[in-house]
Design a protein around this motif. Sequence first.
Motif, PDB file in Angstrom:
ATOM      1  N   VAL A 114       0.833  -1.196   0.000  1.00 32.87           N
ATOM      2  CA  VAL A 114       0.000   0.000   0.000  1.00 32.87           C
ATOM      3  C   VAL A 114       0.868   1.246   0.000  1.00 32.87           C
ATOM      4  CG1 VAL A 114      -1.909  -1.144   1.179  1.00 32.87           C
ATOM      5  CG2 VAL A 114      -0.154   0.016   2.525  1.00 32.87           C
ATOM      6  N   GLN A 115       0.251   2.372  -0.336  1.00 33.32           N
ATOM      7  CA  GLN A 115       0.915   3.670  -0.305  1.00 33.32           C
ATOM      8  C   GLN A 115      -0.067   4.696   0.232  1.00 33.32           C
ATOM      9  OE1 GLN A 115       1.130   3.857  -4.847  1.00 33.32           O
ATOM     10  NE2 GLN A 115       0.888   6.026  -4.329  1.00 33.32           N
ATOM     11  N   PRO A 116       0.417   5.842   0.677  1.00 29.35           N
ATOM     12  CA  PRO A 116      -0.478   6.855   1.247  1.00 29.35           C
ATOM     13  C   PRO A 116      -1.491   7.360   0.222  1.00 29.35           C
ATOM     14  CG  PRO A 116       1.799   7.308   1.823  1.00 29.35           C
ATOM     15  CD  PRO A 116       1.831   6.235   0.784  1.00 29.35           C
ATOM     16  N   LEU A 117      -2.633   7.788   0.728  1.00 30.60           N
ATOM     17  CA  LEU A 117      -3.668   8.385  -0.109  1.00 30.60           C
ATOM     18  C   LEU A 117      -3.349   9.871  -0.262  1.00 30.60           C
ATOM     19  CD1 LEU A 117      -6.375   8.241  -1.598  1.00 30.60           C
ATOM     20  CD2 LEU A 117      -7.544   8.497   0.599  1.00 30.60           C
ATOM     21  N   ASP A 118      -2.435  10.181  -1.184  1.00 32.03           N
ATOM     22  CA  ASP A 118      -2.014  11.563  -1.389  1.00 32.03           C
ATOM     23  C   ASP A 118      -2.373  12.014  -2.802  1.00 32.03           C
ATOM     24  OD1 ASP A 118      -0.184  10.181  -2.934  1.00 32.03           O
ATOM     25  OD2 ASP A 118       1.482  10.460  -1.539  1.00 32.03           O
ATOM     26  N   LEU A 119      -1.942  13.235  -3.136  1.00 34.20           N
ATOM     27  CA  LEU A 119      -2.277  13.805  -4.434  1.00 34.20           C
ATOM     28  C   LEU A 119      -1.729  12.956  -5.577  1.00 34.20           C
ATOM     29  CD1 LEU A 119      -3.548  16.085  -6.062  1.00 34.20           C
ATOM     30  CD2 LEU A 119      -1.403  17.367  -5.843  1.00 34.20           C
ATOM     31  N   GLU A 120      -0.521  12.436  -5.404  1.00 32.93           N
ATOM     32  CA  GLU A 120       0.075  11.604  -6.455  1.00 32.93           C
ATOM     33  C   GLU A 120      -0.762  10.359  -6.706  1.00 32.93           C
ATOM     34  OE1 GLU A 120       4.226   9.152  -7.383  1.00 32.93           O
ATOM     35  OE2 GLU A 120       4.014  10.316  -5.533  1.00 32.93           O
ATOM     36  N   ALA A 121      -1.190   9.709  -5.609  1.00 33.69           N
ATOM     37  CA  ALA A 121      -2.001   8.503  -5.760  1.00 33.69           C
ATOM     38  C   ALA A 121      -3.341   8.829  -6.405  1.00 33.69           C
ATOM     39  CB  ALA A 121      -2.213   7.848  -4.401  1.00 33.69           C
TER      40      ALA A 121
ATOM     41  N   TYR B 272      -4.312   7.016  -9.966  1.00 31.85           N
ATOM     42  CA  TYR B 272      -5.389   6.036 -10.028  1.00 31.85           C
ATOM     43  C   TYR B 272      -6.771   6.642 -10.254  1.00 31.85           C
ATOM     44  CZ  TYR B 272      -1.868   2.874  -8.126  1.00 31.85           C
ATOM     45  OH  TYR B 272      -0.739   2.121  -7.937  1.00 31.85           O
ATOM     46  N   GLY B 273      -6.849   7.972 -10.338  1.00 35.44           N
ATOM     47  CA  GLY B 273      -8.152   8.603 -10.548  1.00 35.44           C
ATOM     48  C   GLY B 273      -9.083   8.451  -9.373  1.00 35.44           C
ATOM     49  N   ILE B 274      -8.552   8.553  -8.163  1.00 39.91           N
ATOM     50  CA  ILE B 274      -9.369   8.392  -6.955  1.00 39.91           C
ATOM     51  C   ILE B 274     -10.163   9.674  -6.720  1.00 39.91           C
ATOM     52  CG2 ILE B 274      -9.309   7.974  -4.461  1.00 39.91           C
ATOM     53  CD1 ILE B 274      -6.647   6.493  -4.945  1.00 39.91           C
ATOM     54  N   PRO B 275     -11.464   9.603  -6.579  1.00 37.85           N
ATOM     55  CA  PRO B 275     -12.292  10.820  -6.421  1.00 37.85           C
ATOM     56  C   PRO B 275     -12.039  11.513  -5.084  1.00 37.85           C
ATOM     57  CG  PRO B 275     -13.616   8.842  -6.133  1.00 37.85           C
ATOM     58  CD  PRO B 275     -12.281   8.377  -6.608  1.00 37.85           C
ATOM     59  N   ASP B 276     -12.403  12.779  -5.034  1.00 39.63           N
ATOM     60  CA  ASP B 276     -12.166  13.587  -3.838  1.00 39.63           C
ATOM     61  C   ASP B 276     -12.997  13.149  -2.643  1.00 39.63           C
ATOM     62  OD1 ASP B 276     -10.352  15.094  -5.242  1.00 39.63           O
ATOM     63  OD2 ASP B 276     -11.808  16.653  -5.798  1.00 39.63           O
ATOM     64  N   ASP B 277     -14.149  12.504  -2.898  1.00 45.64           N
ATOM     65  CA  ASP B 277     -14.991  12.130  -1.765  1.00 45.64           C
ATOM     66  C   ASP B 277     -14.429  10.947  -0.984  1.00 45.64           C
ATOM     67  OD1 ASP B 277     -15.431  10.261  -3.710  1.00 45.64           O
ATOM     68  OD2 ASP B 277     -17.616  10.301  -3.576  1.00 45.64           O
ATOM     69  N   VAL B 278     -13.378  10.285  -1.508  1.00 45.16           N
ATOM     70  CA  VAL B 278     -12.685   9.243  -0.759  1.00 45.16           C
ATOM     71  C   VAL B 278     -11.608   9.934   0.073  1.00 45.16           C
ATOM     72  CG1 VAL B 278     -11.326   7.123  -0.874  1.00 45.16           C
ATOM     73  CG2 VAL B 278     -13.145   7.538  -2.550  1.00 45.16           C
ATOM     74  N   GLN B 279     -11.836  10.047   1.371  1.00 42.48           N
ATOM     75  CA  GLN B 279     -11.008  10.896   2.216  1.00 42.48           C
ATOM     76  C   GLN B 279      -9.979  10.141   3.040  1.00 42.48           C
ATOM     77  OE1 GLN B 279     -11.006  14.265   2.310  1.00 42.48           O
ATOM     78  NE2 GLN B 279     -12.546  14.341   0.683  1.00 42.48           N
ATOM     79  N   THR B 280     -10.261   8.909   3.415  1.00 47.04           N
ATOM     80  CA  THR B 280      -9.363   8.199   4.327  1.00 47.04           C
ATOM     81  C   THR B 280      -8.987   6.842   3.776  1.00 47.04           C
ATOM     82  OG1 THR B 280     -11.221   7.238   5.545  1.00 47.04           O
ATOM     83  CG2 THR B 280     -10.374   9.347   6.322  1.00 47.04           C
ATOM     84  N   GLY B 281      -7.873   6.300   4.298  1.00 44.48           N
ATOM     85  CA  GLY B 281      -7.438   4.975   3.922  1.00 44.48           C
ATOM     86  C   GLY B 281      -6.066   4.978   3.281  1.00 44.48           C
ATOM     87  N   VAL B 282      -5.685   3.832   2.760  1.00 49.15           N
ATOM     88  CA  VAL B 282      -4.423   3.672   2.035  1.00 49.15           C
ATOM     89  C   VAL B 282      -4.714   3.042   0.687  1.00 49.15           C
ATOM     90  CG1 VAL B 282      -2.958   3.519   4.078  1.00 49.15           C
ATOM     91  CG2 VAL B 282      -4.059   1.459   3.198  1.00 49.15           C
ATOM     92  N   VAL B 283      -3.848   3.323  -0.274  1.00 51.70           N
ATOM     93  CA  VAL B 283      -4.077   2.880  -1.647  1.00 51.70           C
ATOM     94  C   VAL B 283      -3.284   1.605  -1.918  1.00 51.70           C
ATOM     95  CG1 VAL B 283      -3.960   3.523  -4.078  1.00 51.70           C
ATOM     96  CG2 VAL B 283      -4.355   5.282  -2.326  1.00 51.70           C
TER      97      VAL B 283
END
Length: 501
Positions: free
Chosen positions: A408-415, A419-430
């Motif tokens: 896993v990696q942090p849920l940051d701007l790069e991730a 991966y196209g992760i939407p803004d409403d996903v706020q917490t967790g790890v990728v």
Amino acid sequence: MTGSIRTPIPAAGRWLSALVVVGALMLGAAAQQPAQAQNGAPASFADMAERLLPAVVNISTTTTLGGERGPQMPQFPPGSPFEDFFREFFDRQQAPSVPRRATSLGSGFVIDGDDGYIVTNNHVIEGAEEVTVILQDDTALTAEVIGRDPKTDVAVLKVDNDEELPSVQWGDSDTARVGDWVIAIGNPFGLGGTVTAGIISARARNINAGPYDNFIQTDASINRGNSGGPLFDMDGRVVGVNTAIYSPAGGGSVGIGFATPSNLARNVVEDLIEYGEVKRGWLGVRIQTVTDEIADSLGLEGAQGALVASVQPDGPAAAAGIQPGDVILRWDDQAINEMRNLPKAVAETEIGRTVDVIVWRDGERRTIDVEVAELQEEEAAAFAGEPNGNGPTPEQTGSEVPALGLSVQPLDLEARETYGIPDDVQTGVVVSDLSTDSDAAQKGIRPGDVIAEVNQTRVSSAAEIREQVAQARDNGRKSVLLMVQGDTGSRFVAVRIGEEG
């Protein structure tokens, strides 16, 4: 002197002979009567059929099929010598064919002879421009569609007649038992007035016809044209609406027919007559099946209930405090033994009523009071979807969780950008990488998915995931429950704990 020799019969023998004679007389009388019912089997269905046949109708629908136009003329450069040559040919082909009228047949039954209300299947009258009801005496009446419900395949028609129509009454499908005798009356293959008999073969069948599947299965012969006809119990009451059959390619009956239970159909019919539509209860959750592994990861005894994958923010469940990860075990007085029981139980609940809901949370049962709202439209996703496997898989590495076979990696701007992760996903790890032979990969987890929770505890690093895995192993658990957010929305996945960790 010629004569026969008679042997005297003792007194006891005379009594025995008398009994034999009486028995013979009784057998003789019985031989002149119709065969009597044995073990509940009726001697004949004739009297009941004669009484019920007039209330069962044939339904004929007509639809106009428009003519299709021919193929389009190919495009040629302006002034091409082929243009005039082909235009005349294609103009002839473009002339529409003459519209034709298609007719289909089905069955129905009268439930209100005074007002002329008739029940049938939605698929019998769907798309029809004209609906005609044909009575047993061949009287044809034009019918009006009062309402229809595709989700249960039930529709209500209305006809006007000078005289009261023969009608039938609803029975209680909840009391129908496997092995009970039933008869079906309908219009198979347009033959009309056909009676078949059989037993209830099974109950609560799910044939993936709709969200509220709860069919009665019967071996009474049901064929094309029987759709919409009644299934009667031995009291002559309707316990089902014949709806579907399991059939080979030829379309014949093989003794597996399905009827919508009367208790479900009756509620739908009453709503259609009163409102023109069906009013259903609404909870506002997205649910998924509780597997054995999920049950183990939650400390729940056996796979049971409906697992809440997500909660709609403005829905009744959110207002009551139901949370993602809760397992709904009981709705009011109904046990939710499996996921598909919940939508039906909620839909049949009176709107505005407050019910007790028992959920499994943090290893214990809790009771939550929920006020049921009205379902305006079907929830966007009633069940957890399957991942499509088309997410990005770039060569990236992160912190490893060997026991689950992933990194896993942090849920940051790069991730988010990768991966196209939407803004409403706020917490967790990728999830950045997986072993192809890991249980996580086999369960559909892909790079780019976000792990928000492990065993209903929020996580923000690989270390926190490893901590939850270790705790589960210490508690004797064989798997951990991940809350995963991906292309298909939120879902729960039980992943086996590997040897390493």
